[in-house]
Design a protein around this motif. Structure first.
Motif, PDB file in Angstrom:
ATOM      1  N   PRO A  29       0.867  -1.264  -0.148  1.00  0.00           N
ATOM      2  CA  PRO A  29      -0.026  -0.001   0.184  1.00  0.00           C
ATOM      3  C   PRO A  29       0.959   1.254   0.177  1.00  0.00           C
ATOM      4  O   PRO A  29       0.560   2.430  -0.717  1.00  0.00           O
ATOM      5  N   HIS A  30       1.953   1.266   0.689  1.00  0.00           N
ATOM      6  CA  HIS A  30       2.873   2.450   0.827  1.00  0.00           C
ATOM      7  C   HIS A  30       3.533   2.701  -0.658  1.00  0.00           C
ATOM      8  O   HIS A  30       3.530   3.749  -1.040  1.00  0.00           O
ATOM      9  N   GLU A  31       3.902   1.502  -1.317  1.00  0.00           N
ATOM     10  CA  GLU A  31       4.460   1.818  -2.762  1.00  0.00           C
ATOM     11  C   GLU A  31       3.264   2.319  -3.652  1.00  0.00           C
ATOM     12  O   GLU A  31       3.663   3.169  -4.572  1.00  0.00           O
ATOM     13  N   ARG A  32       2.173   1.860  -3.575  1.00  0.00           N
ATOM     14  CA  ARG A  32       1.085   2.295  -4.499  1.00  0.00           C
ATOM     15  C   ARG A  32       0.857   3.715  -4.214  1.00  0.00           C
ATOM     16  O   ARG A  32       0.829   4.647  -5.066  1.00  0.00           O
ATOM     17  N   ALA A  33       0.657   4.199  -2.832  1.00  0.00           N
ATOM     18  CA  ALA A  33       0.439   5.444  -2.558  1.00  0.00           C
ATOM     19  C   ALA A  33       1.610   6.421  -3.112  1.00  0.00           C
ATOM     20  O   ALA A  33       1.213   7.668  -3.639  1.00  0.00           O
ATOM     21  N   LEU A  34       2.919   6.100  -3.034  1.00  0.00           N
ATOM     22  CA  LEU A  34       3.941   6.701  -3.402  1.00  0.00           C
ATOM     23  C   LEU A  34       3.944   7.126  -4.838  1.00  0.00           C
ATOM     24  O   LEU A  34       4.150   7.821  -5.469  1.00  0.00           O
ATOM     25  N   TRP A  35       3.715   5.772  -5.623  1.00  0.00           N
ATOM     26  CA  TRP A  35       3.308   5.968  -7.076  1.00  0.00           C
ATOM     27  C   TRP A  35       2.364   6.507  -7.581  1.00  0.00           C
ATOM     28  O   TRP A  35       2.814   7.470  -8.494  1.00  0.00           O
ATOM     29  N   ARG A  36       1.244   6.563  -7.142  1.00  0.00           N
ATOM     30  CA  ARG A  36       0.411   7.864  -7.292  1.00  0.00           C
ATOM     31  C   ARG A  36       0.770   9.201  -7.260  1.00  0.00           C
ATOM     32  O   ARG A  36       0.462   9.947  -8.145  1.00  0.00           O
ATOM     33  N   GLY A  37       1.726   9.359  -6.144  1.00  0.00           N
ATOM     34  CA  GLY A  37       2.066  10.623  -5.836  1.00  0.00           C
ATOM     35  C   GLY A  37       3.344  11.224  -6.929  1.00  0.00           C
ATOM     36  O   GLY A  37       3.011  12.215  -7.287  1.00  0.00           O
ATOM     37  N   LEU A  38       3.833  10.216  -7.482  1.00  0.00           N
ATOM     38  CA  LEU A  38       5.101  10.412  -8.241  1.00  0.00           C
ATOM     39  C   LEU A  38       4.436  10.839  -9.477  1.00  0.00           C
ATOM     40  O   LEU A  38       5.087  11.819 -10.290  1.00  0.00           O
ATOM     41  N   LYS A  39       3.484  10.315  -9.863  1.00  0.00           N
ATOM     42  CA  LYS A  39       2.879  10.778 -11.241  1.00  0.00           C
ATOM     43  C   LYS A  39       2.185  12.215 -11.319  1.00  0.00           C
ATOM     44  O   LYS A  39       1.952  12.595 -12.278  1.00  0.00           O
ATOM     45  N   GLU A  40       1.979  12.620  -9.964  1.00  0.00           N
ATOM     46  CA  GLU A  40       1.611  14.055  -9.988  1.00  0.00           C
ATOM     47  C   GLU A  40       2.639  15.195  -9.927  1.00  0.00           C
ATOM     48  O   GLU A  40       2.568  16.340 -10.045  1.00  0.00           O
ATOM     49  N   LEU A  41       3.856  14.519  -9.499  1.00  0.00           N
ATOM     50  CA  LEU A  41       5.061  15.433  -9.698  1.00  0.00           C
ATOM     51  C   LEU A  41       5.141  16.401 -10.998  1.00  0.00           C
ATOM     52  O   LEU A  41       5.439  15.414 -12.009  1.00  0.00           O
ATOM     53  N   PRO A  42       5.616  17.630 -10.902  1.00  0.00           N
ATOM     54  CA  PRO A  42       5.824  18.210 -12.110  1.00  0.00           C
ATOM     55  C   PRO A  42       7.258  17.775 -12.683  1.00  0.00           C
ATOM     56  O   PRO A  42       8.150  18.567 -12.305  1.00  0.00           O
ATOM     57  N   ILE A  43       7.479  16.735 -13.319  1.00  0.00           N
ATOM     58  CA  ILE A  43       9.039  16.491 -13.676  1.00  0.00           C
ATOM     59  C   ILE A  43       8.866  16.278 -15.244  1.00  0.00           C
ATOM     60  O   ILE A  43       9.176  15.227 -15.872  1.00  0.00           O
ATOM     61  N   GLU A  44       8.985  17.366 -15.852  1.00  0.00           N
ATOM     62  CA  GLU A  44       8.924  17.331 -17.301  1.00  0.00           C
ATOM     63  C   GLU A  44      10.217  16.632 -17.926  1.00  0.00           C
ATOM     64  O   GLU A  44      11.241  16.617 -17.651  1.00  0.00           O
ATOM     65  N   GLY A  45       9.779  15.855 -18.952  1.00  0.00           N
ATOM     66  CA  GLY A  45      10.943  15.100 -19.648  1.00  0.00           C
ATOM     67  C   GLY A  45      11.448  13.964 -19.064  1.00  0.00           C
ATOM     68  O   GLY A  45      12.471  13.290 -19.515  1.00  0.00           O
ATOM     69  N   THR A  46      11.028  13.512 -17.975  1.00  0.00           N
ATOM     70  CA  THR A  46      11.615  12.390 -17.310  1.00  0.00           C
ATOM     71  C   THR A  46      10.524  11.612 -16.626  1.00  0.00           C
ATOM     72  O   THR A  46       9.412  11.994 -16.525  1.00  0.00           O
ATOM     73  N   HIS A  47      11.070  10.604 -15.941  1.00  0.00           N
ATOM     74  CA  HIS A  47       9.898   9.761 -15.162  1.00  0.00           C
ATOM     75  C   HIS A  47      10.530   8.695 -14.215  1.00  0.00           C
ATOM     76  O   HIS A  47      11.935   8.713 -14.213  1.00  0.00           O
ATOM     77  N   PHE A  48       9.641   8.146 -13.626  1.00  0.00           N
ATOM     78  CA  PHE A  48      10.312   7.204 -12.305  1.00  0.00           C
ATOM     79  C   PHE A  48       9.801   5.666 -12.972  1.00  0.00           C
ATOM     80  O   PHE A  48       8.512   5.704 -13.840  1.00  0.00           O
ATOM     81  N   ARG A  49      10.484   4.775 -12.685  1.00  0.00           N
ATOM     82  CA  ARG A  49      10.179   3.476 -12.935  1.00  0.00           C
ATOM     83  C   ARG A  49       9.886   2.761 -11.628  1.00  0.00           C
ATOM     84  O   ARG A  49      10.660   3.068 -10.700  1.00  0.00           O
ATOM     85  N   ARG A  50       8.902   1.588 -11.530  1.00  0.00           N
ATOM     86  CA  ARG A  50       8.716   1.165 -10.299  1.00  0.00           C
ATOM     87  C   ARG A  50       9.497  -0.194 -10.526  1.00  0.00           C
ATOM     88  O   ARG A  50       9.541  -0.686 -11.518  1.00  0.00           O
ATOM     89  N   GLN A  51       9.942  -0.824  -9.324  1.00  0.00           N
ATOM     90  CA  GLN A  51      10.811  -2.088  -9.159  1.00  0.00           C
ATOM     91  C   GLN A  51      11.713  -2.381 -10.597  1.00  0.00           C
ATOM     92  O   GLN A  51      11.497  -3.092 -11.298  1.00  0.00           O
ATOM     93  N   ALA A  52      12.634  -1.313 -10.678  1.00  0.00           N
ATOM     94  CA  ALA A  52      13.706  -1.545 -11.680  1.00  0.00           C
ATOM     95  C   ALA A  52      14.674  -2.319 -11.356  1.00  0.00           C
ATOM     96  O   ALA A  52      15.464  -1.998 -10.138  1.00  0.00           O
ATOM     97  N   PRO A  53      15.215  -3.269 -12.260  1.00  0.00           N
ATOM     98  CA  PRO A  53      16.210  -4.187 -11.973  1.00  0.00           C
ATOM     99  C   PRO A  53      17.568  -3.220 -12.286  1.00  0.00           C
ATOM    100  O   PRO A  53      17.634  -2.401 -13.422  1.00  0.00           O
ATOM    101  N   ILE A  54      18.602  -3.093 -11.239  1.00  0.00           N
ATOM    102  CA  ILE A  54      19.970  -2.417 -11.417  1.00  0.00           C
ATOM    103  C   ILE A  54      21.096  -3.393 -11.098  1.00  0.00           C
ATOM    104  O   ILE A  54      21.052  -3.778  -9.775  1.00  0.00           O
ATOM    105  N   GLY A  55      21.679  -3.962 -11.959  1.00  0.00           N
ATOM    106  CA  GLY A  55      22.675  -4.962 -11.396  1.00  0.00           C
ATOM    107  C   GLY A  55      21.922  -6.176 -10.658  1.00  0.00           C
ATOM    108  O   GLY A  55      21.122  -6.659 -11.264  1.00  0.00           O
ATOM    109  N   PRO A  56      22.589  -6.616  -9.663  1.00  0.00           N
ATOM    110  CA  PRO A  56      22.079  -7.775  -8.984  1.00  0.00           C
ATOM    111  C   PRO A  56      20.796  -7.274  -8.084  1.00  0.00           C
ATOM    112  O   PRO A  56      20.199  -8.130  -7.514  1.00  0.00           O
TER     113      PRO A  56
END
Length: 131
Positions: A20-47
């Motif tokens: 539930p905490h991740e869903r709440a933050l994900w909804r909030g991140l979609k509302e941020l004015p961050i032109e030209g970029t985005h956030f990814r959820r559960q993104a693999p980086i290295g291991p």
């Protein structure tokens, strides 16, 4: 090292089972004015698979629950963060309770991490893939 296909499958499974905490933050991140970029959820980086990633700023947002207070988990978290920072990422951690208690404050801090200041203009960001 774990294969790319396995890491992607693990990330996909985590995206399907968000807290539930991740869903709440994900909804909030979609509302941020961050032109030209985005956030990814559960993104693999290295291991690892990180909670949220802003590739253009190499910014990782991690949400922590109570089990992250345990010594073994905290040691793993520190090792993981050191590896991610060595790879050029910035890691910002929030407790689940912070997201629930004051999501706006969390989003303001993320905005500052992305743009440098709360009153900074949200300029378009460009994601450059590392080769």
């Amino acid at each position: 090292m774990i294969s790319t296909a396995i890491r992607r499958a693990a990330a996909k499974k985590l995206r399907a089972n968000t807290t539930p905490h991740e869903r709440a933050l994900w909804r909030g991140l979609k509302e941020l004015p961050i032109e030209g970029t985005h956030f990814r959820r559960q993104a693999p980086i290295g291991p690892y698979v990180v909670d949220f990633l802003c590739p253009a700023k190499r910014l990782i947002i991690e949400l922590y629950g109570g089990h992250h207070n345990e010594d073994a988990t905290a040691a793993r978290d520190n090792k993981r963060q050191a590896w991610l920072e060595q790879e050029g990422y910035r890691v910002v951690r929030f407790w689940n309770s912070e997201v629930i208690a004051d999501l706006n404050a969390v989003l303001e801090r993320i905005y500052v991490e992305v743009h440098g200041a709360l009153d900074a203009e949200a300029l378009p960001l460009k994601h450059h893939r590392r080769r």
